[in-house]
Design an enzyme around this catalytic site. Structure first.
Site, PDB file in Angstrom:
ATOM      1  N   GLY A 251       0.840  -1.195   0.000  1.00  0.00           N
ATOM      2  CA  GLY A 251       0.000   0.000   0.000  1.00  0.00           C
ATOM      3  C   GLY A 251       0.876   1.246   0.000  1.00  0.00           C
ATOM      4  O   GLY A 251       0.774   2.085  -0.866  1.00  0.00           O
ATOM      5  N   PHE A 252       1.706   1.350   1.035  1.00  0.00           N
ATOM      6  CA  PHE A 252       2.718   2.412   1.147  1.00  0.00           C
ATOM      7  C   PHE A 252       2.107   3.807   1.189  1.00  0.00           C
ATOM      8  O   PHE A 252       2.792   4.784   0.919  1.00  0.00           O
ATOM      9  CB  PHE A 252       3.747   2.304   0.009  1.00  0.00           C
ATOM     10  CG  PHE A 252       4.308   0.922  -0.175  1.00  0.00           C
ATOM     11  CD1 PHE A 252       4.993   0.308   0.857  1.00  0.00           C
ATOM     12  CD2 PHE A 252       4.119   0.223  -1.361  1.00  0.00           C
ATOM     13  CE1 PHE A 252       5.502  -0.977   0.707  1.00  0.00           C
ATOM     14  CE2 PHE A 252       4.628  -1.065  -1.517  1.00  0.00           C
ATOM     15  CZ  PHE A 252       5.318  -1.667  -0.482  1.00  0.00           C
ATOM     16  N   LYS A 715       5.519   1.364  19.752  1.00  0.00           N
ATOM     17  CA  LYS A 715       5.734   2.611  19.012  1.00  0.00           C
ATOM     18  C   LYS A 715       5.545   2.470  17.499  1.00  0.00           C
ATOM     19  O   LYS A 715       5.128   3.422  16.846  1.00  0.00           O
ATOM     20  CB  LYS A 715       7.142   3.129  19.275  1.00  0.00           C
ATOM     21  CG  LYS A 715       7.326   3.766  20.660  1.00  0.00           C
ATOM     22  CD  LYS A 715       8.759   4.227  20.776  1.00  0.00           C
ATOM     23  CE  LYS A 715       8.945   5.267  21.852  1.00  0.00           C
ATOM     24  NZ  LYS A 715      10.360   5.710  21.855  1.00  0.00           N
ATOM     25  N   GLY A 716       5.905   1.348  16.925  1.00  0.00           N
ATOM     26  CA  GLY A 716       5.709   1.187  15.481  1.00  0.00           C
ATOM     27  C   GLY A 716       7.015   1.214  14.705  1.00  0.00           C
ATOM     28  O   GLY A 716       7.938   1.973  15.016  1.00  0.00           O
ATOM     29  N   VAL A 717       7.090   0.372  13.686  1.00  0.00           N
ATOM     30  CA  VAL A 717       8.331   0.198  12.922  1.00  0.00           C
ATOM     31  C   VAL A 717       8.122   0.299  11.409  1.00  0.00           C
ATOM     32  O   VAL A 717       9.050   0.069  10.643  1.00  0.00           O
ATOM     33  CB  VAL A 717       8.978  -1.183  13.226  1.00  0.00           C
ATOM     34  CG1 VAL A 717       9.442  -1.249  14.667  1.00  0.00           C
ATOM     35  CG2 VAL A 717       8.022  -2.336  12.904  1.00  0.00           C
ATOM     36  N   GLY A 718       6.912   0.666  10.961  1.00  0.00           N
ATOM     37  CA  GLY A 718       6.598   0.561   9.535  1.00  0.00           C
ATOM     38  C   GLY A 718       7.376   1.491   8.630  1.00  0.00           C
ATOM     39  O   GLY A 718       7.655   1.157   7.481  1.00  0.00           O
ATOM     40  N   GLU A 719       7.694   2.676   9.102  1.00  0.00           N
ATOM     41  CA  GLU A 719       8.244   3.679   8.194  1.00  0.00           C
ATOM     42  C   GLU A 719       9.637   4.152   8.551  1.00  0.00           C
ATOM     43  O   GLU A 719      10.357   4.691   7.703  1.00  0.00           O
ATOM     44  CB  GLU A 719       7.277   4.877   8.121  1.00  0.00           C
ATOM     45  CG  GLU A 719       6.008   4.501   7.386  1.00  0.00           C
ATOM     46  CD  GLU A 719       4.846   5.426   7.669  1.00  0.00           C
ATOM     47  OE1 GLU A 719       4.603   6.312   6.856  1.00  0.00           O
ATOM     48  OE2 GLU A 719       4.164   5.248   8.700  1.00  0.00           O
TER      49      GLU A 719
END
Ligand code: MOS
Length: 753
Positions: A251-252, A715-719
């Site tokens: 998706g990005f 916290k999140g690591v996607g970007e």
């Protein structure tokens, strides 16, 4: 330690999860994907299906003066040709922006052309081949106007907002005084190009009406939000629309909002009373489905004699479309990373005859940090300092923009771990000093990584069944990042069961809203909701047991119980426990249902600055005669709070770093300045890194406990992986050659001197 189910949203505390979270579990959808049984949107083939192809504008500005609709209609198999002359209107003007996340889109509302590749007609046929040929037969002619492409086609202006509703400028401290007091003053200008998301799966839709009910199979990163937006365009209550998106091929950032071609397919399905499928061709991904906007950035840094910043000024001009606004918030990358008494950021905008930009993986941070990290490298060199030492001297102990303490920050540990793994300490400071064993130039560079930790409203539902299994559900989106797996791990811990005893449902809009799979906040948001729903079930179950004299947990209400592996335990005496099945059976219940929502304590959000951090070190190897550049090694270390699944998190982080390689060396959307047409609208011309381009990528994860960011400490690591990496590579190229990078991607001719 037992899992204790404390109430949600505690201040300065982190929920103790069970044994599923933290495990490097393999993707639950892996087998389905590699065996081909996973159904992507375009794999759906309802009976009586029609195929749609849209015709794309061959000019970038003007109007369509004629199309040979008769030729298209008379082609065998063609059943309908939609043009602005016969296209029904929608309940909401496609040029309105009814929602904070809405873009102006083209749904054949008129004959104007605003960018090359814009849909100008839709041909519907019994076969894909007939629809394709019908679209070709339209042979449009145009009244063409001069096009504006790039930064110089139109005058810059002050945009009212950048990104999605952010302020276009920021000031802290006295920037003039900061510059005046500087021992070293450096100025850096960087250009970044248009980039196209180019997910492997192109945007596709299968639309089917049943009376006033609409079913959509279409990839989406924000299933329930998008359902509401689709419903709005057709004047339907959201509950009349079902949006199914079990698998996405990437998706990005480009698959969160409706796009024009999807609405055209839905309109055609309604007119023809048959299901319609439309899947974009690769070349149609270069225009109507957003892109990362080009930027022209200038940074002015002042540094004192000790190598400490006195002034940090970051200006960025972003290119947007002629008819809508999304300005890449690049300069905001300078707000939260390095300590400086004075920080100024400003954004300008320029209009061009292109499709509208939008969010693309690490919007703003990716392009902004590329420029910032180069500027920091140049400033370090001016001050005579090693680049890592320079960053440590400018380490921000509190958030530079707000002055608030960080909810947690282990960037120092990231620097140390990645530098050690990379052997950074042996780097000679001057450029051009290193060669490999076949005589190629070698350079080492580094960059810091940062990404915010937004959260989105999310809900979930959990049902514990009499057989000791549970159904847990939320409308989340797995676009390849592993949400099905990581969220199921949290869901299992929420109900205190092994992962193989829960049924995890996701990916369709008839489930509770799982929020947006974006902003790197999906695991935190949807995961928080899933955990809360499980906790709700366990609290009800505990109520039954502790009030039942026949239970070994009777009377344990005050000391509490722990839920683990399908049993409740007395918190103060683990020898007293009982199986879920037995509690339900004695109570005569078939199931217990719970609900929960995700979120963070608003008081914590107000008091703390929340970011993931990291550091990336890059090695490049450059042919001394041809200047061909290879990234031969990348080592990154990241601190992002609690990691639910280290295997998938590393995959996300290395994926982000590989995007950094693409940004640095490959990706570039080129438009002909005379016609406005994309010149490389395929994956042969638009380059992305392949395996041979990334021989060695390593992501280290630094432990970090964050008691404030949200109850689960995620916290999140996607970007974050793409931030820092681009600058690190550019700095490595300088270290190999002595040539400073001024624009991306880095072409060989930038090194020819
Ligand atoms: Mo993203 S650009 O938050 O999908």
């Amino acid at each position: 330690m037992p899992d204790t189910h404390t109430p949600t949203a505690p201040t300065a505390s982190r929920v103790r999860l069970g044994s599923n979270a933290g495990q490097p579990m393999t993707r639950r959808d892996g087998v389905a994907k590699v065996t081909g049984s996973a159904t992507y949107a375009a794999d759906n083939r309802p009976s009586d299906l029609l195929h749609a192809v849209f015709a794309s504008a061959g000019i970038a500005r003007g109007r369509v003066s004629h199309m040979d609709v008769d030729a298209a209609k008379s082609h065998p198999g063609v059943v309908k040709v939609l043009t602005p002359q016969n296209c029904p209107s929608l309940e909401i003007d496609p040029d309105a922006k009814p929602h904070a996340f809405s873009w102006r889109i083209e749904v054949l509302q008129n004959d104007s052309v605003r960018y090359a590749g814009q849909p100008i007609a839709l041909v519907v046929a019994e076969t894909l081949e007939a629809a394709t040929e019908g679209a070709r037969l339209l042979s449009p002619t145009y009244e063409e106007q001069p096009v504006r492409i790039g930064f110089d086609g139109d005058a810059p202006y002050d945009p009212p907002a950048i990104g999605i509703g952010s302020a276009p400028s920021f000031t802290k401290g006295d920037i003039d005084a900061g510059h005046a007091s500087a021992e070293y003053s450096t100025e850096t200008s960087i250009e970044t190009p248009i980039q196209y998301h180019n997910a492997m799966e192109t945007h596709a839709i299968v639309a089917e009406w049943n009376g006033d009910r609409l079913t959509l199979d279409t990839p989406n990163q924000a299933i329930v939000m998008a359902r509401g937006m689709f419903a709005g365009y057709f004047g339907l209550p959201p509950e009349n629309v079902t949006l199914r998106s079990p698998y996405l091929g990437g998706g990005f950032g480009s698959k969160a909002v409706p796009i024009g071609p999807q609405l055209l397919a839905i309109l055609a399905a309604r007119m023809l009373k048959r299901p319609v499928k439309l899947a974009l061709r690769r070349d149609q991904m270069f225009g109507p489905v957003l892109h990362r906007g080009a930027t022209r950035q200038t940074l002015k840094l002042g540094t004192d004699a000790d190598g400490r910043l006195t002034a940090l000024e970051h200006h960025s001009t972003g290119v947007t479309s002629s008819f809508d606004e999304f300005i890449e918030p690049a300069a905001n990358a300078s707000h939260n990373l390095y300590a400086s008494p004075a920080i100024v950021t400003r954004h300008k905008a320029v209009r061009a005859d292109i499709g509208t930009p939008g969010p693309m993986r690490a919007p703003g941070e990716a392009s902004g940090s590329a420029a910032l990290e180069i500027a920091m490298d140049i400033a370090a060199e001016a001050a005579g300092l090693d680049p890592l030492e320079f960053r440590l001297r400018n380490y921000a102990e509190t958030d530079p923009a707000s002055g608030k303490p960080f909810s947690s920050k282990a960037l120092r540990e990231c620097y140390a771990a990645a530098a050690k793994q990379f052997s950074w300490a042996s780097r000679p400071r001057a450029p051009g000093q290193m060669r490999d064993d076949v005589g190629r130039l070698v350079g080492w560079g580094m960059g810091s990584c940062l990404f915010p930790n937004p959260m989105f409203p999310a809900q979930a539902r959990a049902v514990l069944r009499r057989d000791g299994t549970a159904l847990v559900e939320t409308a989340g989106a797995d676009m390849g990042q592993g949400a099905w797996t990581a969220l199921a791990q949290i869901a299992a811990d929420g109900v205190g069961l092994p992962a193989d005893r829960i049924e995890f449902r996701s990916g369709t809009s008839d489930l509770p809203d799982g929020g947006i799979a974006g902003g790197s906040g999906h695991t935190a948001s949807a995961g928080g909701a899933l955990y809360a729903a499980g906790s709700d079930v366990i609290a009800k179950l505990a109520g039954l047991a502790t009030n039942d004299p026949a239970s070994p947990l009777f009377g344990a209400g005050n000391v509490g119980v722990a839920a683990r592996n399908g049993r409740l335990f007395r918190a103060d005496d683990e020898t007293r426990s009982e199986r879920y099945e037995d509690i339900l059976a004695r109570a005569g219940l078939d199931e217990i249902e719970g609900a929960g929502s995700g979120g963070r304590d608003p008081a914590n959000a107000e008091a703390r600055a929340m970011f993931s951090h990291g550091a990336v070190f890059a090695e490049v190897t450059i042919d001394p005669d041809l200047y061909q550049i290879r990234v031969s090694r990348l080592v990154g270390a990241f601190a992002a709070g609690r990691i639910i699944n280290p295997k998938l998190a590393k995959s996300q982080l290395t994926g982000g770093m590989i995007w950094g390689v693409g940004f640095a060396l490959h990706e570039e959307g080129l438009h002909d300045t005379r016609t406005g047409r994309p010149m490389n609208a395929d994956l042969a011309g638009y380059h992305v890194p392949v395996n041979a381009d990334v021989p060695s990528v390593e992501a280290l994860i630094i432990d970090e406990e964050d008691p404030y960011v949200n109850p689960l400490g995620i916290k999140g690591v996607g970007e974050i992986g793409i931030t820092g990496t681009v600058g690190a590579i550019a700095n490595a190229v300088w270290h190999a050659t002595g040539a400073r990078i001024k624009s991306f991607p880095i072409h060989i001719d930038a090194l020819l001197r």
